[in-house]
Design an enzyme around this catalytic site. Sequence first.
Site, short mmCIF file in Angstrom:
data_model
loop_
_atom_site.label_atom_id
_atom_site.label_comp_id
_atom_site.label_asym_id
_atom_site.label_seq_id
_atom_site.Cartn_x
_atom_site.Cartn_y
_atom_site.Cartn_z
N ALA A 73 0.75 -1.01 0.07
CA ALA A 73 0.06 0.16 -0.56
C ALA A 73 0.84 1.00 -0.10
O ALA A 73 1.99 1.20 -0.03
CB ALA A 73 -0.60 0.14 1.16
N GLN A 75 1.61 3.47 1.94
CA GLN A 75 2.03 3.83 3.31
C GLN A 75 2.53 2.10 4.07
O GLN A 75 2.47 2.33 5.12
CB GLN A 75 1.45 4.52 4.40
N SER A 76 3.24 1.26 2.45
CA SER A 76 3.83 0.40 3.34
C SER A 76 4.65 0.15 4.29
O SER A 76 5.84 0.50 4.06
CB SER A 76 3.87 -0.93 1.96
N ASN A 77 5.31 -0.59 5.91
CA ASN A 77 6.45 -1.10 6.17
C ASN A 77 6.74 -1.96 5.37
O ASN A 77 8.05 -1.63 5.42
CB ASN A 77 6.45 -1.50 7.42
N ALA A 79 7.46 -1.96 1.85
CA ALA A 79 8.13 -1.92 1.02
C ALA A 79 9.61 -0.44 1.59
O ALA A 79 10.38 -0.67 1.25
CB ALA A 79 6.91 -0.64 0.15
#
Length: 332
Positions: A73, A75-77, A79
Amino acid sequence: MHFNDLPRVTLGHLPTPLEPLASLQSTPTGPRVWVKRDDCTGLAFGGNKTRKLEYLLADAEQQGATAIVTFGALQSNHARQTAAACARRGLACALILRDAVGRRVDDYERNANLLYDDLFGAAVHRVPADSTPEAVLKTVLAELAQAGHRPYVVPTGGSSEVGALGYARCALEIAAEFKARGLYPGTVVHATSTGGTQGGLVAGFRYAGLATRVLGINVYKTDSAAIAAEVKTLGQAVLDRLDPTLRLTDEDVEVVDGFLGDGYGKPTAAMVQALRRLASEEGLLFDPVYSGKALAGLLALLEANRLSDDVVFIHTGGAAALPVYASEFLTP
Ligand SMILES: *Cc1c(COP(=O)(O)O)cnc(C)c1O
């Protein structure tokens, strides 16, 4: 195969601390509660993806990859930690980030994890909510090949059977920590979404010969049976590498519903309350998307007396994105 023979690159500060959560031990007869600080894995604000990336990047490098492509997403952690790990290992990184949450706040679309992705030098490809990452993946892979790269694709959340090895290793770490204290980890509780964390943990405890129950609090989607199926598949794949005589059954996989609220990334009142409580009583920060909802689950299960001694809550990280949810916590 012995665990230590599996290819792994060192990224995390491991073992992570194991700390008592004194404020949750309110009754003398209630279970003792611990927090396993996987928010302190060290790489770029920490979090559970670092353990997975130690195995994923080793596998990628062994295959001669020069670039990592992964999904999440906005705000992917996952990523963010992948981008940092790639920077550390000198790999190119392409992130395909879907606007899955639909949070129309300027910070959500520009700040926190998206800021860090950019600082780590990752190429971010945004995908609208009504589109799928697959179409973009084709283009990204073609562009990377054009630039002379050999890409390695990591699935969402780093939850391949290689990534899940990181959480089997975490289970062995917890087993050793409790053994050293003369205690037994009866129940482990954590936020579950793409299944790699839970699958790895279930496999790891089985491999260690412990009967520890692993409760994954569903923070991801209404179809929890699909999560459970993924957990079992990944867990069995891990065991097949370590000791194929060990088999998982459906009973080994417990995905707990009731804490997702309106959907992935959508705040709930129980999450806000739980997050505020641990912040004010313990000085600990959790995140609205994963660990905060899992914490709400932990509190409810403790309240209902459903957990057996000792209880370990795995703090999977995520608080780096807490500021983009500020409006949920502050009274205007
Ligand atoms: C990704 C993530 C999880 C869930 O881990 P899975 O292996 O995808 O189930 C939990 N907490 C945080 C903070 C995460 O970023």
